[in-house]
Design a protein around this motif. Structure first.
Motif, PDB file in Angstrom:
ATOM      1  N   ARG A  34       2.107  -6.830  -3.042  1.00  0.00           N
ATOM      2  CA  ARG A  34       0.831  -6.225  -3.414  1.00  0.00           C
ATOM      3  C   ARG A  34       0.496  -5.066  -2.487  1.00  0.00           C
ATOM      4  O   ARG A  34      -0.052  -4.051  -2.912  1.00  0.00           O
ATOM      5  CB  ARG A  34      -0.274  -7.279  -3.383  1.00  0.00           C
ATOM      6  N   ALA A  35       0.852  -5.212  -1.231  1.00  0.00           N
ATOM      7  CA  ALA A  35       0.600  -4.123  -0.285  1.00  0.00           C
ATOM      8  C   ALA A  35       1.385  -2.882  -0.689  1.00  0.00           C
ATOM      9  O   ALA A  35       0.873  -1.752  -0.628  1.00  0.00           O
ATOM     10  CB  ALA A  35       0.985  -4.567   1.127  1.00  0.00           C
ATOM     11  N   ILE A  36       2.634  -3.102  -1.123  1.00  0.00           N
ATOM     12  CA  ILE A  36       3.435  -1.955  -1.578  1.00  0.00           C
ATOM     13  C   ILE A  36       2.765  -1.304  -2.782  1.00  0.00           C
ATOM     14  O   ILE A  36       2.604  -0.077  -2.843  1.00  0.00           O
ATOM     15  CB  ILE A  36       4.866  -2.430  -1.954  1.00  0.00           C
ATOM     16  N   TYR A  37       2.360  -2.148  -3.697  1.00  0.00           N
ATOM     17  CA  TYR A  37       1.729  -1.631  -4.911  1.00  0.00           C
ATOM     18  C   TYR A  37       0.485  -0.804  -4.583  1.00  0.00           C
ATOM     19  O   TYR A  37       0.292   0.288  -5.115  1.00  0.00           O
ATOM     20  CB  TYR A  37       1.369  -2.797  -5.834  1.00  0.00           C
TER      21      TYR A  37
ATOM     22  N   PHE B   6       9.938  -6.114 -10.197  1.00  0.00           N
ATOM     23  CA  PHE B   6       9.035  -5.238  -9.440  1.00  0.00           C
ATOM     24  C   PHE B   6       9.826  -4.130  -8.756  1.00  0.00           C
ATOM     25  O   PHE B   6       9.484  -2.946  -8.858  1.00  0.00           O
ATOM     26  CB  PHE B   6       8.260  -6.061  -8.401  1.00  0.00           C
ATOM     27  N   HIS B   7      10.888  -4.521  -8.092  1.00  0.00           N
ATOM     28  CA  HIS B   7      11.676  -3.505  -7.381  1.00  0.00           C
ATOM     29  C   HIS B   7      12.306  -2.524  -8.368  1.00  0.00           C
ATOM     30  O   HIS B   7      12.412  -1.331  -8.085  1.00  0.00           O
ATOM     31  CB  HIS B   7      12.752  -4.191  -6.527  1.00  0.00           C
ATOM     32  N   GLN B   8      12.714  -3.024  -9.520  1.00  0.00           N
ATOM     33  CA  GLN B   8      13.254  -2.133 -10.536  1.00  0.00           C
ATOM     34  C   GLN B   8      12.213  -1.114 -10.981  1.00  0.00           C
ATOM     35  O   GLN B   8      12.504   0.067 -11.168  1.00  0.00           O
ATOM     36  CB  GLN B   8      13.706  -2.957 -11.755  1.00  0.00           C
ATOM     37  N   THR B   9      11.002  -1.596 -11.154  1.00  0.00           N
ATOM     38  CA  THR B   9       9.948  -0.695 -11.612  1.00  0.00           C
ATOM     39  C   THR B   9       9.651   0.370 -10.574  1.00  0.00           C
ATOM     40  O   THR B   9       9.473   1.546 -10.904  1.00  0.00           O
ATOM     41  CB  THR B   9       8.671  -1.505 -11.904  1.00  0.00           C
ATOM     42  N   VAL B  10       9.593  -0.034  -9.315  1.00  0.00           N
ATOM     43  CA  VAL B  10       9.366   0.943  -8.251  1.00  0.00           C
ATOM     44  C   VAL B  10      10.483   1.983  -8.261  1.00  0.00           C
ATOM     45  O   VAL B  10      10.236   3.189  -8.156  1.00  0.00           O
ATOM     46  CB  VAL B  10       9.288   0.254  -6.877  1.00  0.00           C
TER      47      VAL B  10
ATOM     48  N   ASP C 106      -2.409   4.232  -4.282  1.00  0.00           N
ATOM     49  CA  ASP C 106      -3.233   5.161  -3.503  1.00  0.00           C
ATOM     50  C   ASP C 106      -2.512   6.468  -3.214  1.00  0.00           C
ATOM     51  O   ASP C 106      -3.030   7.304  -2.471  1.00  0.00           O
ATOM     52  CB  ASP C 106      -3.648   4.502  -2.181  1.00  0.00           C
ATOM     53  N   ARG C 107      -1.319   6.612  -3.780  1.00  0.00           N
ATOM     54  CA  ARG C 107      -0.547   7.851  -3.563  1.00  0.00           C
ATOM     55  C   ARG C 107      -0.323   8.116  -2.089  1.00  0.00           C
ATOM     56  O   ARG C 107      -0.455   9.250  -1.620  1.00  0.00           O
ATOM     57  CB  ARG C 107      -1.277   9.047  -4.186  1.00  0.00           C
ATOM     58  N   ASN C 108       0.018   7.075  -1.368  1.00  0.00           N
ATOM     59  CA  ASN C 108       0.232   7.198   0.073  1.00  0.00           C
ATOM     60  C   ASN C 108       1.691   6.887   0.410  1.00  0.00           C
ATOM     61  O   ASN C 108       2.059   5.733   0.649  1.00  0.00           O
ATOM     62  CB  ASN C 108      -0.709   6.237   0.818  1.00  0.00           C
ATOM     63  N   PRO C 109       2.534   7.903   0.436  1.00  0.00           N
ATOM     64  CA  PRO C 109       3.972   7.671   0.638  1.00  0.00           C
ATOM     65  C   PRO C 109       4.281   6.963   1.952  1.00  0.00           C
ATOM     66  O   PRO C 109       5.121   6.048   1.970  1.00  0.00           O
ATOM     67  CB  PRO C 109       4.555   9.088   0.638  1.00  0.00           C
TER      68      PRO C 109
ATOM     69  N   GLU D 202       4.546   9.142  -4.797  1.00  0.00           N
ATOM     70  CA  GLU D 202       4.229  10.512  -5.215  1.00  0.00           C
ATOM     71  C   GLU D 202       4.258  10.686  -6.722  1.00  0.00           C
ATOM     72  O   GLU D 202       3.577  11.550  -7.262  1.00  0.00           O
ATOM     73  CB  GLU D 202       5.238  11.488  -4.578  1.00  0.00           C
ATOM     74  N   ARG D 203       5.066   9.870  -7.401  1.00  0.00           N
ATOM     75  CA  ARG D 203       5.370  10.196  -8.795  1.00  0.00           C
ATOM     76  C   ARG D 203       5.046   9.129  -9.831  1.00  0.00           C
ATOM     77  O   ARG D 203       5.169   9.392 -11.036  1.00  0.00           O
ATOM     78  CB  ARG D 203       6.866  10.511  -8.918  1.00  0.00           C
ATOM     79  N   ALA D 204       4.712   7.942  -9.407  1.00  0.00           N
ATOM     80  CA  ALA D 204       4.556   6.858 -10.376  1.00  0.00           C
ATOM     81  C   ALA D 204       3.512   7.210 -11.432  1.00  0.00           C
ATOM     82  O   ALA D 204       2.455   7.758 -11.125  1.00  0.00           O
ATOM     83  CB  ALA D 204       4.158   5.568  -9.658  1.00  0.00           C
ATOM     84  N   THR D 205       3.814   6.902 -12.674  1.00  0.00           N
ATOM     85  CA  THR D 205       2.850   7.102 -13.752  1.00  0.00           C
ATOM     86  C   THR D 205       1.915   5.896 -13.822  1.00  0.00           C
ATOM     87  O   THR D 205       2.194   4.839 -13.254  1.00  0.00           O
ATOM     88  CB  THR D 205       3.574   7.234 -15.100  1.00  0.00           C
ATOM     89  N   GLY D 206       0.811   6.073 -14.533  1.00  0.00           N
ATOM     90  CA  GLY D 206      -0.120   4.970 -14.683  1.00  0.00           C
ATOM     91  C   GLY D 206       0.540   3.771 -15.335  1.00  0.00           C
ATOM     92  O   GLY D 206       0.326   2.614 -14.936  1.00  0.00           O
ATOM     93  N   GLU D 207       1.381   4.056 -16.287  1.00  0.00           N
ATOM     94  CA  GLU D 207       2.084   2.990 -16.978  1.00  0.00           C
ATOM     95  C   GLU D 207       2.939   2.188 -16.007  1.00  0.00           C
ATOM     96  O   GLU D 207       2.939   0.948 -16.012  1.00  0.00           O
ATOM     97  CB  GLU D 207       2.980   3.621 -18.050  1.00  0.00           C
ATOM     98  N   GLN D 208       3.675   2.910 -15.154  1.00  0.00           N
ATOM     99  CA  GLN D 208       4.546   2.214 -14.212  1.00  0.00           C
ATOM    100  C   GLN D 208       3.730   1.380 -13.227  1.00  0.00           C
ATOM    101  O   GLN D 208       4.116   0.265 -12.866  1.00  0.00           O
ATOM    102  CB  GLN D 208       5.417   3.234 -13.475  1.00  0.00           C
ATOM    103  N   MET D 209       2.599   1.944 -12.798  1.00  0.00           N
ATOM    104  CA  MET D 209       1.774   1.175 -11.865  1.00  0.00           C
ATOM    105  C   MET D 209       1.256  -0.093 -12.533  1.00  0.00           C
ATOM    106  O   MET D 209       1.191  -1.158 -11.918  1.00  0.00           O
ATOM    107  CB  MET D 209       0.621   2.049 -11.381  1.00  0.00           C
ATOM    108  N   ALA D 210       0.899   0.027 -13.798  1.00  0.00           N
ATOM    109  CA  ALA D 210       0.435  -1.159 -14.512  1.00  0.00           C
ATOM    110  C   ALA D 210       1.534  -2.211 -14.564  1.00  0.00           C
ATOM    111  O   ALA D 210       1.287  -3.415 -14.404  1.00  0.00           O
ATOM    112  CB  ALA D 210       0.005  -0.764 -15.924  1.00  0.00           C
ATOM    113  N   GLU D 211       2.765  -1.754 -14.765  1.00  0.00           N
ATOM    114  CA  GLU D 211       3.877  -2.688 -14.840  1.00  0.00           C
ATOM    115  C   GLU D 211       4.079  -3.392 -13.497  1.00  0.00           C
ATOM    116  O   GLU D 211       4.312  -4.600 -13.441  1.00  0.00           O
ATOM    117  CB  GLU D 211       5.143  -1.933 -15.245  1.00  0.00           C
ATOM    118  N   MET D 212       3.977  -2.615 -12.419  1.00  0.00           N
ATOM    119  CA  MET D 212       4.090  -3.247 -11.097  1.00  0.00           C
ATOM    120  C   MET D 212       3.035  -4.325 -10.938  1.00  0.00           C
ATOM    121  O   MET D 212       3.312  -5.435 -10.472  1.00  0.00           O
ATOM    122  CB  MET D 212       3.882  -2.185 -10.006  1.00  0.00           C
ATOM    123  N   SER D 213       1.829  -3.980 -11.322  1.00  0.00           N
ATOM    124  CA  SER D 213       0.730  -4.927 -11.170  1.00  0.00           C
ATOM    125  C   SER D 213       1.010  -6.203 -11.950  1.00  0.00           C
ATOM    126  O   SER D 213       0.765  -7.316 -11.471  1.00  0.00           O
ATOM    127  CB  SER D 213      -0.565  -4.272 -11.666  1.00  0.00           C
TER     128      SER D 213
END
Lengths: 244, 244
Positions: free
Chosen positions: B208-211, B162-166, B216-219, B128-139
């Motif tokens: 990757r599935a989690i990411y 990865f888990h820390q970033t999430v 996709d903003r799908n909680p 619901e809340r991840a910023t673009g920056e955080q998503m990039a970090e996960m990737s």
DNA sequence: AGATGGCTCTTGGTCATACCAATCGACTTT
DNA sequence: AAAGTCGATTGGTATGACCAAGAGCCATCT
């Protein structure tokens, strides 16, 4: 120079050799971990234990203080120092979380959300695992709530016991302990605000919804009912705070 | 007799007057709570502070030890005692949980389940809340995993990050701190067992599935993907332990 | 003989003092 | 001006002593 060599060795040897008192803490923790010290056991007197571990009494006492601070040891003057009994609901000391809340400026909303996440998981697990006995206990607490709609103090007791019972029914003592940590802090806030009797009936109804879902072995429904309940509780709390 | 009267008064006066050193802890906690001591601040020297609080230095030190044990204070020899910086991911000291695990004989399955509950909630919030920056970090971390399929040590670093970033993306520092508590202990177990490279590719895919679900903003999908990932990780862990 | 009260010993809680060790900063030297 | 050095500051440890609160024993009283 010889001194710079010494520095080099120190750098190489930088295996973070803890201070002496940290050594004591580690020794005691390992004794507990290895099962040499079991819940309820009494430690040797400080004077003996200090000699046994090869440190002075103040150093030993510093170590004991640390372990007492996290709720593992419990010194009793005149009697001795005991390993804490693991009875009742598992409870982690919440002082650490409370201090972190002060330092990091956690918002009440954040704490409510954390509690909600924990209790939703717990409710779902309880729906899968609750024993008949536990369900009967939940039912009794709900009866107690309806019986004390005009006694907020008493109502709160039943409220807390209900959540404790659900947590116990989840069968996960870690989640239970974590929930207690968060709930303790929220409770301290709540007990400061005046408790109005207005919403108690609605609250009792929502507890009953949670109970029914658990009784019906419906994890999703239990989770949803718990969410609804805690969302409402949070809203009520925030409303009360606005009135101060 | 006068003495029995004294006993009666003592009983009446039983307002649980804490020991002197508990008084110190309370004083310091309130100073932190009131914001007089902020993260990174340095406390007065022990000798001065002891005089200021009206206790001896050993007593003050016992109090400081307690607060250091829960990770709030951090004494540095020769420099002073500091209020811990609230930087990086919030971390509650896990020693308390570890000791409780020893005392109450928590099962690994119980700990895995607790972690799973926490991270499922966290993943849903992150969606619901991840910023673009955080998503990039996960990737990026996922890329790092695929790049180190034959270096288990390195893979594990990316995994944890990865888990820390999430967790950071969830926006809830309390849940993050609790997750870290539990994960730290599980990690200690895991680091003891030999890490086999066999399942790493599958693990990376699941990350990757989690990411993707978060992106996709799908909680719900994020929650499910996290569950699948941690269930598999648990199964793999248990399998490895059987082989010892 | 049993119960009760007091006494003493054990044991944690506190204090005072001294010294060690690591760090930091100002001063001196090059 | 830069670098090394020395001293002051500050946390870490040790010693020893005394206080206070339980616990258990023993003598006394009922």
């Amino acid at each position: 120079m010889a001194e710079s060599n010494a520095n080099i060795f120190k750098a190489i040897d930088a295996e973070r050799r803890g201070t002496s008192f940290e050594e004591v803490v580690m020794q005691l923790r390992e004794m507990i971990h290895r099962g040499e010290l079991r819940p309820g056991d009494r430690l040797p007197p400080e004077r003996d234990l200090a000699k046994q571990l090869g440190v002075s009494r103040p150093t030993l006492r510093a170590g004991i203080s640390s372990l007492a601070a996290v709720g593992v040891l419990q010194p009793r003057r005149g009697a001795g120092t005991f390993v804490v009994e693991a009875e009742g609901p598992p409870t982690l000391d919440s002082s650490a979380l409370r201090l972190m809340a002060s330092l990091q400026r956690f918002t009440p909303a954040e704490m409510f959300e954390a509690r909600r996440s924990l209790e939703m998981s717990i409710a779902a697990l309880a729906a899968e695992r609750a024993t008949g006995e536990q369900m009967a206990e939940m039912s009794e607490e709900i009866t107690g709530m309806f019986a004390s709609l005009d006694e907020p103090e008493q109502f709160l007791v039943h409220d807390m016991r209900f959540h404790q019972t659900v947590a116990a029914a989840s069968g996960n003592r870690i989640l239970t302990a974590l929930m207690n940590m968060v709930a303790t802090i929220l409770f301290e806030v709540r007990s400061k605000t005046v408790r109005r009797a207005r919403d108690l009936k609605e609250s009792a109804e929502m507890h009953r919804a949670i109970y029914r879902a658990i009784r019906d072995r419906n994890p999703e429904a239990a989770r949803d009912a718990m969410r609804d309940h805690l969302m409402l509780a949070q809203a009520a709390q925030e409303q009360e705070e606005e009135l101060d």
